[in-house]
Scaffold this motif. Structure first.
Motif, PDB file in Angstrom:
ATOM      1  N   GLU A  71       9.017  49.683  31.291  1.00 17.65           N
ATOM      2  CA  GLU A  71       9.222  49.515  32.727  1.00 17.65           C
ATOM      3  C   GLU A  71       8.308  50.464  33.520  1.00 17.65           C
ATOM      4  O   GLU A  71       7.766  50.084  34.570  1.00 17.65           O
ATOM      5  N   ARG A  81       4.925  48.931  33.556  1.00 20.41           N
ATOM      6  CA  ARG A  81       4.885  47.794  34.481  1.00 20.41           C
ATOM      7  C   ARG A  81       4.728  48.269  35.921  1.00 20.41           C
ATOM      8  O   ARG A  81       3.964  47.678  36.706  1.00 20.41           O
ATOM      9  N   PRO A 110       1.232  44.382  32.964  1.00 21.80           N
ATOM     10  CA  PRO A 110       2.270  43.429  32.523  1.00 21.80           C
ATOM     11  C   PRO A 110       2.520  43.576  31.021  1.00 21.80           C
ATOM     12  O   PRO A 110       1.591  43.487  30.221  1.00 21.80           O
ATOM     13  N   ILE A 111       3.755  43.794  30.643  1.00 25.68           N
ATOM     14  CA  ILE A 111       4.110  44.037  29.239  1.00 25.68           C
ATOM     15  C   ILE A 111       5.342  43.210  28.890  1.00 25.68           C
ATOM     16  O   ILE A 111       6.270  43.069  29.705  1.00 25.68           O
ATOM     17  N   GLN A 112       5.341  42.707  27.669  1.00 24.74           N
ATOM     18  CA  GLN A 112       6.533  42.078  27.095  1.00 24.74           C
ATOM     19  C   GLN A 112       6.952  42.859  25.859  1.00 24.74           C
ATOM     20  O   GLN A 112       6.098  43.244  25.053  1.00 24.74           O
ATOM     21  N   TRP A 170       9.472  42.909  22.490  1.00 25.13           N
ATOM     22  CA  TRP A 170      10.336  42.168  21.585  1.00 25.13           C
ATOM     23  C   TRP A 170      10.853  43.102  20.499  1.00 25.13           C
ATOM     24  O   TRP A 170      10.111  43.934  19.965  1.00 25.13           O
ATOM     25  N   ARG A 195      -3.008  41.984  29.795  1.00 22.74           N
ATOM     26  CA  ARG A 195      -1.585  41.960  29.461  1.00 22.74           C
ATOM     27  C   ARG A 195      -1.374  42.612  28.094  1.00 22.74           C
ATOM     28  O   ARG A 195      -2.305  42.680  27.303  1.00 22.74           O
ATOM     29  N   TRP A 212       1.587  43.290  24.720  1.00 27.34           N
ATOM     30  CA  TRP A 212       2.797  42.881  24.014  1.00 27.34           C
ATOM     31  C   TRP A 212       3.172  43.973  23.017  1.00 27.34           C
ATOM     32  O   TRP A 212       2.316  44.479  22.289  1.00 27.34           O
ATOM     33  N   THR A 255       5.827  44.715  19.885  1.00 21.01           N
ATOM     34  CA  THR A 255       6.765  44.111  18.944  1.00 21.01           C
ATOM     35  C   THR A 255       7.297  45.197  18.023  1.00 21.01           C
ATOM     36  O   THR A 255       6.518  45.874  17.341  1.00 21.01           O
TER      37      THR A 255
END
Length: 399
Positions: free
Chosen positions: A276, A279, A284-286, A288, A324, A326, A328
């Motif tokens: 967060e 961000r 932008p980050i995802q 998982w 972007r 990611w 994991t």
């Protein structure tokens, strides 16, 4: 084939007398052939002494690198004597060119200029000595050829000096880079030691609290006291495992921890807050999480957090606008892995030298951190573009 030629070149470079002796042998053979052939320009056939002088002059080319200036003076004296006497000079002209080139290529500027002056002076003496018109023409035409040989030799010497300077500079840069890397590793190891010191201190604090509780309820609640002692045993084993991992890397000059380092260390549970924060910084980050998350060893938990933190920081700094990312986190039986990917294309404003910045000291420290726990780390380009950082940690007893 190329390797064989390179080895032969290196072998001959270590033994310069071998190629020089072969060159001298070729000159001697050519001089013999010239002496027994019909003489040009009506020159008188040389006597035994003159022939021996020519052959010795050609053979002396074998020492052209060891005594080039002495060789040139001897050859010029012999050549001038033969010219004035009207004898055939055979291959001495070629030997003089080789000597002039050798002085220019293997001696300093002052000596090479002196050699050039000696040769030109010999030409002037030969022209002024009353030799025939044809011989005088040969001497005057040969002077520019001698100057050309001197220029070629001098250029080769300057090129060798330039290449040697480049090699020395590359070696100095390599030593500086190695020293810089060692300093970065030492700094990161010191940082790891301080962090793990807090982890072990936390375990000891928990054991102290559990032991005090067990002592208070030992007579009134034996079952609760037994559970407290079991907890002490488990925490003690974890602390011992951590201490075994850090033996050999605890090398701090100051064992005192600062005020900001006395609090609990972050771990994978704090990754959502870290994501967060990134961000909010514009990346932008995802995130998982795969598998059933269990209790990780504190050191690995901290290493995973630092790994994600450093990788995302590098993405934010170097991936460029619009990139972007990611993250994991995967829990598997006997293994824990973390993977950070981005689709960046690099910064919009590259460095002035045109090169993109490579992995910094943070990722050097990450390698040390992952290796400390027997993990495997991969840092490099990502298939399809971008960058990837992936770490795998082995877990004992399924955790």
């Amino acid at each position: 084939m190329r390797t064989t030629l390179g080895g032969l070149r290196a072998w001959l470079g270590d033994r310069p007398l071998v190629p020089d002796a072969l060159l001298a042998a070729l000159l001697v053979a050519a001089a013999l052939a010239r002496l027994i052939s019909p003489l040009p320009y009506g020159a008188r056939p040389p006597g035994l002494a003159e022939a021996v002088a020519v052959l010795l002059g050609c053979a002396a080319v074998a020492v052209r690198r060891k005594w080039p200036f002495t060789l040139l003076c001897a050859l010029e004296t012999t050549h001038l004597s033969l010219v004035v006497a009207g004898h055939e000079t055979s291959m001495l002209d070629t030997a003089i060119l080789i000597a002039v080139y050798s002085v220019a290529a293997h001696r300093g500027l002052a000596v090479s200029l002196a050699a050039l002056g000696v040769d030109l002076l010999a030409v002037l003496v030969g022209v002024a000595s009353g030799v025939g018109a044809e011989t005088r023409t040969v001497l005057l035409v040969g002077a520019p050829v001698v100057v050309t040989a001197w220029v070629v030799g001098r250029s080769l010497r300057m090129r060798r000096a330039y290449l040697a300077e480049l090699k020395d500079r590359a070696e100095r840069l390599e030593r500086a880079r190695d020293a810089d890397t060692r300093a970065a590793r030492a700094e990161e190891r010191s940082r790891i030691a301080r962090e793990l010191h807090d982890v072990v201190a936390h375990h000891v604090s928990v054991m102290t609290v559990q032991a005090a509780a067990a002592r208070r309820i030992l007579t009134t609640n034996p079952q609760g006291a037994g559970e407290a002692l079991s907890a002490i045993e488990e925490v003690g084993r974890t602390a011992m495992a951590e201490m075994r991992n850090i033996v050999g890397v605890l090398r701090t000059d100051d064992g005192r921890a600062g005020p900001a380092e006395r609090g609990p260390q972050p771990g994978t549970l704090e990754l959502p807050a870290l994501v967060e924060q990134m961000r909010e910084a514009g990346l932008p980050i995802q995130l998982w999480t795969e598998g059933e998350s269990g209790d990780l060893p504190p050191g690995i938990d901290l290493a995973a957090y630092r790994l994600v933190q450093e990788a995302l920081t590098n993405t934010l700094r170097h991936a460029g606008p619009g990139a972007r990312a990611w993250v994991t986190v995967r829990h598997e039986p006997g293994e824990f892995s973390v993977r950070i990917e981005d689709d960046g294309r690099g910064p919009a404003d590259p460095r002035p030298d045109g090169e993109r910045p490579g992995p910094g000291h943070g990722l050097v420290g990450i390698r040390e951190r992952v290796a400390l726990y027997g993990g495997m780390l991969r840092i490099g380009p990502r298939a399809g573009g971008g960058f990837e950082v992936r770490a795998r940690f082995p877990l004992k007893d399924g955790r």
